[in-house]
Motif scaffolding. Sequence first.
Motif, PDB file in Angstrom:
ATOM      1  N   SER A   3       0.860  -1.187   0.000  1.00 58.94           N
ATOM      2  CA  SER A   3       0.000   0.000   0.000  1.00 58.94           C
ATOM      3  C   SER A   3       0.889   1.227   0.000  1.00 58.94           C
ATOM      4  O   SER A   3       1.928   1.257   0.655  1.00 58.94           O
ATOM      5  CB  SER A   3      -0.894   0.025   1.243  1.00 58.94           C
ATOM      6  OG  SER A   3      -1.808  -1.037   1.211  1.00 58.94           O
ATOM      7  N   LYS A  51       0.883   5.720   0.085  1.00 63.43           N
ATOM      8  CA  LYS A  51       0.105   6.848   0.565  1.00 63.43           C
ATOM      9  C   LYS A  51      -0.635   7.518  -0.592  1.00 63.43           C
ATOM     10  O   LYS A  51      -0.040   7.825  -1.624  1.00 63.43           O
ATOM     11  CB  LYS A  51       1.023   7.863   1.246  1.00 63.43           C
ATOM     12  CG  LYS A  51       0.260   9.010   1.868  1.00 63.43           C
ATOM     13  CD  LYS A  51       1.177   9.888   2.672  1.00 63.43           C
ATOM     14  CE  LYS A  51       0.378  10.965   3.374  1.00 63.43           C
ATOM     15  NZ  LYS A  51       1.252  11.826   4.168  1.00 63.43           N
ATOM     16  N   THR A  52      -1.926   7.720  -0.422  1.00 65.92           N
ATOM     17  CA  THR A  52      -2.739   8.396  -1.430  1.00 65.92           C
ATOM     18  C   THR A  52      -3.141   9.772  -0.914  1.00 65.92           C
ATOM     19  O   THR A  52      -3.399   9.955   0.270  1.00 65.92           O
ATOM     20  CB  THR A  52      -3.998   7.585  -1.790  1.00 65.92           C
ATOM     21  OG1 THR A  52      -4.801   7.457  -0.625  1.00 65.92           O
ATOM     22  CG2 THR A  52      -3.633   6.216  -2.301  1.00 65.92           C
ATOM     23  N   THR A  70      -5.378  13.491  -2.163  1.00 65.63           N
ATOM     24  CA  THR A  70      -6.214  14.222  -3.116  1.00 65.63           C
ATOM     25  C   THR A  70      -5.897  15.700  -2.984  1.00 65.63           C
ATOM     26  O   THR A  70      -5.902  16.250  -1.886  1.00 65.63           O
ATOM     27  CB  THR A  70      -7.709  13.976  -2.856  1.00 65.63           C
ATOM     28  OG1 THR A  70      -7.978  12.581  -3.001  1.00 65.63           O
ATOM     29  CG2 THR A  70      -8.569  14.748  -3.837  1.00 65.63           C
ATOM     30  N   GLY A  97       2.810  11.982  -0.679  1.00 67.57           N
ATOM     31  CA  GLY A  97       2.057  10.870  -1.239  1.00 67.57           C
ATOM     32  C   GLY A  97       2.744  10.246  -2.432  1.00 67.57           C
ATOM     33  O   GLY A  97       3.773  10.711  -2.910  1.00 67.57           O
ATOM     34  N   TYR A 110       0.332   8.103  -4.750  1.00 67.34           N
ATOM     35  CA  TYR A 110      -0.805   8.100  -5.667  1.00 67.34           C
ATOM     36  C   TYR A 110      -1.555   9.408  -5.434  1.00 67.34           C
ATOM     37  O   TYR A 110      -2.127   9.625  -4.371  1.00 67.34           O
ATOM     38  CB  TYR A 110      -1.721   6.900  -5.427  1.00 67.34           C
ATOM     39  CG  TYR A 110      -2.794   6.791  -6.485  1.00 67.34           C
ATOM     40  CD1 TYR A 110      -2.585   6.000  -7.607  1.00 67.34           C
ATOM     41  CD2 TYR A 110      -3.981   7.503  -6.384  1.00 67.34           C
ATOM     42  CE1 TYR A 110      -3.552   5.917  -8.600  1.00 67.34           C
ATOM     43  CE2 TYR A 110      -4.942   7.419  -7.373  1.00 67.34           C
ATOM     44  CZ  TYR A 110      -4.728   6.619  -8.478  1.00 67.34           C
ATOM     45  OH  TYR A 110      -5.664   6.543  -9.461  1.00 67.34           O
ATOM     46  N   SER A 143      -4.441  12.023  -6.510  1.00 63.31           N
ATOM     47  CA  SER A 143      -5.666  12.351  -7.242  1.00 63.31           C
ATOM     48  C   SER A 143      -5.756  13.866  -7.304  1.00 63.31           C
ATOM     49  O   SER A 143      -5.803  14.527  -6.265  1.00 63.31           O
ATOM     50  CB  SER A 143      -6.905  11.796  -6.535  1.00 63.31           C
ATOM     51  OG  SER A 143      -6.871  10.392  -6.491  1.00 63.31           O
ATOM     52  N   TYR A 170       5.658   9.102  -8.979  1.00 61.65           N
ATOM     53  CA  TYR A 170       4.301   9.511  -8.617  1.00 61.65           C
ATOM     54  C   TYR A 170       3.323   8.912  -9.619  1.00 61.65           C
ATOM     55  O   TYR A 170       3.622   8.831 -10.812  1.00 61.65           O
ATOM     56  CB  TYR A 170       4.131  11.039  -8.672  1.00 61.65           C
ATOM     57  CG  TYR A 170       4.838  11.818  -7.606  1.00 61.65           C
ATOM     58  CD1 TYR A 170       4.356  11.851  -6.303  1.00 61.65           C
ATOM     59  CD2 TYR A 170       5.971  12.560  -7.903  1.00 61.65           C
ATOM     60  CE1 TYR A 170       5.000  12.588  -5.322  1.00 61.65           C
ATOM     61  CE2 TYR A 170       6.614  13.303  -6.930  1.00 61.65           C
ATOM     62  CZ  TYR A 170       6.123  13.315  -5.650  1.00 61.65           C
ATOM     63  OH  TYR A 170       6.751  14.045  -4.683  1.00 61.65           O
ATOM     64  N   THR A 202      -4.459   9.465 -16.548  1.00 56.56           N
ATOM     65  CA  THR A 202      -3.576   8.977 -15.489  1.00 56.56           C
ATOM     66  C   THR A 202      -2.164   8.876 -16.059  1.00 56.56           C
ATOM     67  O   THR A 202      -1.974   8.341 -17.147  1.00 56.56           O
ATOM     68  CB  THR A 202      -4.019   7.594 -14.990  1.00 56.56           C
ATOM     69  OG1 THR A 202      -5.345   7.679 -14.492  1.00 56.56           O
ATOM     70  CG2 THR A 202      -3.101   7.083 -13.900  1.00 56.56           C
TER      71      THR A 202
END
Length: 148
Positions: free
Chosen positions: A43, A45-46, A48, A66, A68, A70, A93, A134
Amino acid sequence: MKSKIYYSIIFLAFLLFSSLSFSQVGINTTNPLSTLDINGNLSVKTVTLNGTNSGGGGSASLINDGVYISVRPLATDDKFQLPDPTLVPGRVYFVRNIQNSVTAQLTTTSGMFFPKNSTTGSSNLYMYEGNLRTVIVISDGVNWTYIN
């Protein structure tokens, strides 16, 4: 005689610690085959990030945390800025524009963006539905290489 024992102990300690510094770490594996060998899920860190609602003429939202990312542009061409690639060589990234109808502009403080397999770079990327929605960006220590 004491000095020979003392130097022998130092030499053995050096050998022990030098072999440990070049060892491999395995998670859920007893025989790691790489510096870090993970047998299982990973996993990351995500985050936004919202745009500045100022379009292409305004300031950029900085990407500095992060893996990922968004991005949510609030106005067409809201800018999202990657760090200087010379300061983060090897950094990766995953950036995704999560708005369906608003373009996000990806920029950087220095260097350029190069598509994989190309020697022609650009100073920014426009991310929108059907085109670079993406991207994966990787710092080579001078520029960013991107894969879509």
